[in-house]
Motif scaffolding. Structure first.
Motif, PDB file in Angstrom:
ATOM      1  N   ALA A  96       0.814  -1.222   0.000  1.00  0.00           N
ATOM      2  CA  ALA A  96       0.000   0.000   0.000  1.00  0.00           C
ATOM      3  C   ALA A  96       0.843   1.266   0.000  1.00  0.00           C
ATOM      4  O   ALA A  96       0.528   2.247   0.663  1.00  0.00           O
ATOM      5  CB  ALA A  96      -0.971  -0.011   1.182  1.00  0.00           C
ATOM      6  N   GLY A  97       1.928   1.220  -0.719  1.00  0.00           N
ATOM      7  CA  GLY A  97       2.708   2.435  -0.906  1.00  0.00           C
ATOM      8  C   GLY A  97       3.830   2.640   0.087  1.00  0.00           C
ATOM      9  O   GLY A  97       4.557   3.617   0.009  1.00  0.00           O
ATOM     10  N   LYS A  98       3.997   1.700   1.043  1.00  0.00           N
ATOM     11  CA  LYS A  98       5.110   1.824   1.985  1.00  0.00           C
ATOM     12  C   LYS A  98       6.422   1.684   1.212  1.00  0.00           C
ATOM     13  O   LYS A  98       6.574   0.785   0.388  1.00  0.00           O
ATOM     14  CB  LYS A  98       4.990   0.708   3.037  1.00  0.00           C
ATOM     15  CG  LYS A  98       5.770   0.981   4.281  1.00  0.00           C
ATOM     16  CD  LYS A  98       5.545  -0.109   5.307  1.00  0.00           C
ATOM     17  CE  LYS A  98       6.578   0.069   6.418  1.00  0.00           C
ATOM     18  NZ  LYS A  98       6.901  -1.184   7.060  1.00  0.00           N
ATOM     19  N   ASN A  99       7.355   2.589   1.435  1.00  0.00           N
ATOM     20  CA  ASN A  99       8.644   2.604   0.730  1.00  0.00           C
ATOM     21  C   ASN A  99       8.521   2.855  -0.770  1.00  0.00           C
ATOM     22  O   ASN A  99       9.418   2.507  -1.535  1.00  0.00           O
ATOM     23  CB  ASN A  99       9.426   1.298   0.940  1.00  0.00           C
ATOM     24  CG  ASN A  99       9.685   1.029   2.407  1.00  0.00           C
ATOM     25  OD1 ASN A  99       9.939   1.977   3.165  1.00  0.00           O
ATOM     26  ND2 ASN A  99       9.594  -0.213   2.808  1.00  0.00           N
ATOM     27  N   CYS A 100       7.406   3.429  -1.198  1.00  0.00           N
ATOM     28  CA  CYS A 100       7.228   3.723  -2.627  1.00  0.00           C
ATOM     29  C   CYS A 100       7.755   5.134  -2.925  1.00  0.00           C
ATOM     30  O   CYS A 100       7.308   6.108  -2.317  1.00  0.00           O
ATOM     31  CB  CYS A 100       5.753   3.621  -3.010  1.00  0.00           C
ATOM     32  SG  CYS A 100       5.409   4.230  -4.674  1.00  0.00           S
ATOM     33  N   ASP A 101       8.707   5.234  -3.875  1.00  0.00           N
ATOM     34  CA  ASP A 101       9.271   6.539  -4.230  1.00  0.00           C
ATOM     35  C   ASP A 101       8.207   7.500  -4.752  1.00  0.00           C
ATOM     36  O   ASP A 101       8.272   8.707  -4.527  1.00  0.00           O
ATOM     37  CB  ASP A 101      10.341   6.370  -5.327  1.00  0.00           C
ATOM     38  CG  ASP A 101      11.631   5.779  -4.768  1.00  0.00           C
ATOM     39  OD1 ASP A 101      11.828   5.852  -3.539  1.00  0.00           O
ATOM     40  OD2 ASP A 101      12.418   5.250  -5.566  1.00  0.00           O
ATOM     41  N   PHE A 102       7.230   6.932  -5.470  1.00  0.00           N
ATOM     42  CA  PHE A 102       6.246   7.831  -6.098  1.00  0.00           C
ATOM     43  C   PHE A 102       5.153   8.265  -5.126  1.00  0.00           C
ATOM     44  O   PHE A 102       4.558   9.326  -5.317  1.00  0.00           O
ATOM     45  CB  PHE A 102       5.653   7.172  -7.347  1.00  0.00           C
ATOM     46  CG  PHE A 102       6.637   7.057  -8.500  1.00  0.00           C
ATOM     47  CD1 PHE A 102       7.900   7.637  -8.428  1.00  0.00           C
ATOM     48  CD2 PHE A 102       6.300   6.376  -9.655  1.00  0.00           C
ATOM     49  CE1 PHE A 102       8.808   7.544  -9.468  1.00  0.00           C
ATOM     50  CE2 PHE A 102       7.199   6.278 -10.714  1.00  0.00           C
ATOM     51  CZ  PHE A 102       8.455   6.854 -10.620  1.00  0.00           C
ATOM     52  N   CYS A 103       4.888   7.453  -4.069  1.00  0.00           N
ATOM     53  CA  CYS A 103       3.991   7.939  -3.011  1.00  0.00           C
ATOM     54  C   CYS A 103       4.672   9.105  -2.269  1.00  0.00           C
ATOM     55  O   CYS A 103       4.007  10.042  -1.833  1.00  0.00           O
ATOM     56  CB  CYS A 103       3.636   6.817  -2.028  1.00  0.00           C
ATOM     57  SG  CYS A 103       2.342   5.706  -2.626  1.00  0.00           S
ATOM     58  N   ALA A 104       6.013   9.007  -2.159  1.00  0.00           N
ATOM     59  CA  ALA A 104       6.790  10.081  -1.505  1.00  0.00           C
ATOM     60  C   ALA A 104       7.373  11.026  -2.562  1.00  0.00           C
ATOM     61  O   ALA A 104       8.540  11.408  -2.493  1.00  0.00           O
ATOM     62  CB  ALA A 104       7.892   9.451  -0.656  1.00  0.00           C
ATOM     63  N   HIS A 143      -2.196   8.456  -5.736  1.00  0.00           N
ATOM     64  CA  HIS A 143      -2.477   7.228  -4.987  1.00  0.00           C
ATOM     65  C   HIS A 143      -1.636   6.087  -5.577  1.00  0.00           C
ATOM     66  O   HIS A 143      -1.160   6.169  -6.712  1.00  0.00           O
ATOM     67  CB  HIS A 143      -3.970   6.893  -5.026  1.00  0.00           C
ATOM     68  CG  HIS A 143      -4.469   6.529  -6.399  1.00  0.00           C
ATOM     69  ND1 HIS A 143      -4.813   7.470  -7.346  1.00  0.00           N
ATOM     70  CD2 HIS A 143      -4.657   5.323  -6.987  1.00  0.00           C
ATOM     71  CE1 HIS A 143      -5.197   6.865  -8.445  1.00  0.00           C
ATOM     72  NE2 HIS A 143      -5.110   5.545  -8.266  1.00  0.00           N
ATOM     73  N   HIS A 144      -1.483   5.021  -4.828  1.00  0.00           N
ATOM     74  CA  HIS A 144      -0.506   3.979  -5.144  1.00  0.00           C
ATOM     75  C   HIS A 144      -0.979   2.963  -6.199  1.00  0.00           C
ATOM     76  O   HIS A 144      -0.229   2.632  -7.120  1.00  0.00           O
ATOM     77  CB  HIS A 144      -0.148   3.253  -3.834  1.00  0.00           C
ATOM     78  CG  HIS A 144       0.977   2.276  -3.943  1.00  0.00           C
ATOM     79  ND1 HIS A 144       2.259   2.644  -4.296  1.00  0.00           N
ATOM     80  CD2 HIS A 144       1.017   0.922  -3.738  1.00  0.00           C
ATOM     81  CE1 HIS A 144       3.043   1.577  -4.303  1.00  0.00           C
ATOM     82  NE2 HIS A 144       2.314   0.520  -3.967  1.00  0.00           N
ATOM     83  N   ASP A 145      -2.203   2.469  -6.055  1.00  0.00           N
ATOM     84  CA  ASP A 145      -2.684   1.344  -6.875  1.00  0.00           C
ATOM     85  C   ASP A 145      -2.874   1.780  -8.338  1.00  0.00           C
ATOM     86  O   ASP A 145      -3.713   2.629  -8.626  1.00  0.00           O
ATOM     87  CB  ASP A 145      -4.015   0.824  -6.288  1.00  0.00           C
ATOM     88  CG  ASP A 145      -4.506  -0.429  -6.998  1.00  0.00           C
ATOM     89  OD1 ASP A 145      -4.066  -0.689  -8.136  1.00  0.00           O
ATOM     90  OD2 ASP A 145      -5.349  -1.148  -6.417  1.00  0.00           O
ATOM     91  N   TYR A 193       5.722   0.059  -9.363  1.00  0.00           N
ATOM     92  CA  TYR A 193       4.338  -0.419  -9.257  1.00  0.00           C
ATOM     93  C   TYR A 193       3.340   0.738  -9.346  1.00  0.00           C
ATOM     94  O   TYR A 193       2.317   0.665 -10.027  1.00  0.00           O
ATOM     95  CB  TYR A 193       4.166  -1.172  -7.924  1.00  0.00           C
ATOM     96  CG  TYR A 193       2.762  -1.685  -7.700  1.00  0.00           C
ATOM     97  CD1 TYR A 193       2.368  -2.932  -8.184  1.00  0.00           C
ATOM     98  CD2 TYR A 193       1.826  -0.920  -7.005  1.00  0.00           C
ATOM     99  CE1 TYR A 193       1.077  -3.402  -7.994  1.00  0.00           C
ATOM    100  CE2 TYR A 193       0.532  -1.373  -6.812  1.00  0.00           C
ATOM    101  CZ  TYR A 193       0.171  -2.616  -7.300  1.00  0.00           C
ATOM    102  OH  TYR A 193      -1.112  -3.075  -7.110  1.00  0.00           O
ATOM    103  N   HIS A 194       3.647   1.821  -8.637  1.00  0.00           N
ATOM    104  CA  HIS A 194       2.776   3.005  -8.518  1.00  0.00           C
ATOM    105  C   HIS A 194       2.299   3.484  -9.908  1.00  0.00           C
ATOM    106  O   HIS A 194       3.099   3.584 -10.839  1.00  0.00           O
ATOM    107  CB  HIS A 194       3.598   4.105  -7.832  1.00  0.00           C
ATOM    108  CG  HIS A 194       2.828   5.311  -7.455  1.00  0.00           C
ATOM    109  ND1 HIS A 194       2.637   5.692  -6.147  1.00  0.00           N
ATOM    110  CD2 HIS A 194       2.225   6.251  -8.208  1.00  0.00           C
ATOM    111  CE1 HIS A 194       1.945   6.810  -6.121  1.00  0.00           C
ATOM    112  NE2 HIS A 194       1.683   7.173  -7.363  1.00  0.00           N
ATOM    113  N   GLY A 195       1.023   3.802 -10.018  1.00  0.00           N
ATOM    114  CA  GLY A 195       0.469   4.234 -11.308  1.00  0.00           C
ATOM    115  C   GLY A 195       1.104   5.521 -11.805  1.00  0.00           C
ATOM    116  O   GLY A 195       1.065   6.538 -11.114  1.00  0.00           O
TER     117      GLY A 195
HETATM  118 ZN   LIG Z   1       3.155   4.487  -4.480  1.00  0.00          ZN
END
Ligand SMILES: [Zn+2]
Length: 373
Positions: A96-104, A143-145, A193-195
């Protein structure tokens, strides 16, 4: 025979400009170097070994006869690949976006030198590892998904892309060739992964753009008084593979390509990226594939986007407005690639899904969510 030239890399070839001594090379190939810049914060600079005021040299090599084109950038060797293992996919989906560069994105992505374009659900960043010059950006959902997006969220992704092209074009008035592409998940070529989509402003035309122009001109010569883009729509309408929304300048069409480039290809035509009718038909096409045909990985691209100084560009567009192409990239869990020798060198493709089943899925989607008009 003229004396040979032995360069040690395509970068040296581009720098040397020595190819002028060989007519055969000059007749067939164009080698062009350009620079692409971005602003990198100190954390990213240390993490990837990139200068904060970052300038990368990108070389394009184009076969002017076949239109084959290849981009080179030595910095891309440092590009991270987050899909390291097949089980990474499920990890990314459940994390769910933990450690996702694009969420951050505020801290973990670079800025274009003309800044970011941001709205409630989407934001642009500068691509850290460029394969296009002078501008190569990212457009991120907030958002992540990557498969869960509403019409509003998709509309904002396209709106910020449109504004990015205008800003890039004002910053680089001699670059005339925008391109939008969206690789959804690793099978389709994504490294995160992030859209997210990519936006480009190129100083050299993309082969798809040139091929469309050449095809339109050849068709008009073969069939005087007829336009290829209109006849493609008419042909698909005639056999029941086209749906339409809106009228005149806001008209938007979806058709299931009867000769798909890859499985389940849908083509969406419209006035421009920011047109609400086009956005709602693009949404219908994507949701039909994802929700009704089970597509989890796809490529999408949009041709025909106009930069602000396109008026001064001498080549006429092959069709009015924009044209999005979307195709499935097969089964996400399959280890076998859907891209083999037939596609790479044969220029052909295997159609798994009947185009009439694809347009039936579009009908289901349009019945559930009627498009904006
Ligand atoms: Zn993400």
């Amino acid at each position: 025979m003229a004396s040979s030239l032995a360069a040690s890399s395509v970068f040296e070839l581009a720098r040397s400009q020595q190819t002028g001594s060989c007519q055969a090379f000059d007749n067939i190939f164009r080698v062009q170097a350009g620079q692409a810049a971005c602003q990198v914060n100190s954390d990213l600079s240390k993490r990837f070994g990139l200068a904060e005021q970052n300038i990368q040299t990108v070389v394009s090599v184009t076969n002017k006869v076949s239109l084959q084109q290849t981009w080179f950038n030595a910095v891309r060797k440092n590009k991270p690949q987050t899909f390291k293992a097949m089980d990474q996919q499920s990890h990314d989906a459940t994390a769910a976006g933990k450690n996702c560069d694009f969420c951050a994105w505020e801290h973990s992505t670079a800025d274009d030198h003309f800044g970011r374009v941001e709205s409630q659900h989407a934001v642009t960043a500068s691509n850290l590892f460029k394969y296009c010059e002078p501008c190569h950006g990212l457009v991120l959902f907030k958002h992540h998904d990557p498969l869960a997006f509403s019409q509003q969220q998709l509309g904002e992704l396209l709106d910020v892309s449109d504004t990015w092209v205008q800003r890039a074009g004002h910053a680089h008035p001699h670059a005339h060739h925008p391109f939008f592409l969206w690789n959804c998940l690793h099978r389709a070529g994504a490294s995160q992964y992030h859209g997210h989509a990519q936006v480009m402003l190129s100083s050299v035309p993309f082969p798809a753009e040139l091929q469309a122009q050449q095809a339109a001109a050849a068709y008009q010569q073969a069939y005087p008084g007829r336009a290829l883009h209109e006849d493609i729509l008419t042909a698909h309408k005639h056999v029941g593979l086209l749906r339409q929304s809106g009228h005149d300048s806001s008209r938007s069409c979806i058709y299931a390509n009867v000769s798909p480039a890859k499985d389940m290809e849908l083509v969406v035509t419209g006035q421009k990226l920011a047109c609400k009718t086009f956005q709602s038909m693009m949404f219908a096409a994507l949701r039909a594939l994802i929700d009704h045909l089970g597509v989890a990985t796809f490529n999408a691209a949009i041709l025909g986007i106009r930069p602000p100084y396109s008026q001064s560009h001498p080549q006429s567009p092959p069709f009015p407005g924009v044209q999005a192409r979307i195709a499935s990239r097969g089964n996400l869990s399959s280890k076998a690639s859907d891209y083999g020798g037939l596609e790479v060198f044969g220029g052909a493709s295997i159609g798994h899904t009947d185009p009439f089943d694809v347009i039936a899925a579009v009908d289901q989607q349009l019945a559930a969510f009627p498009p904006n008009k």
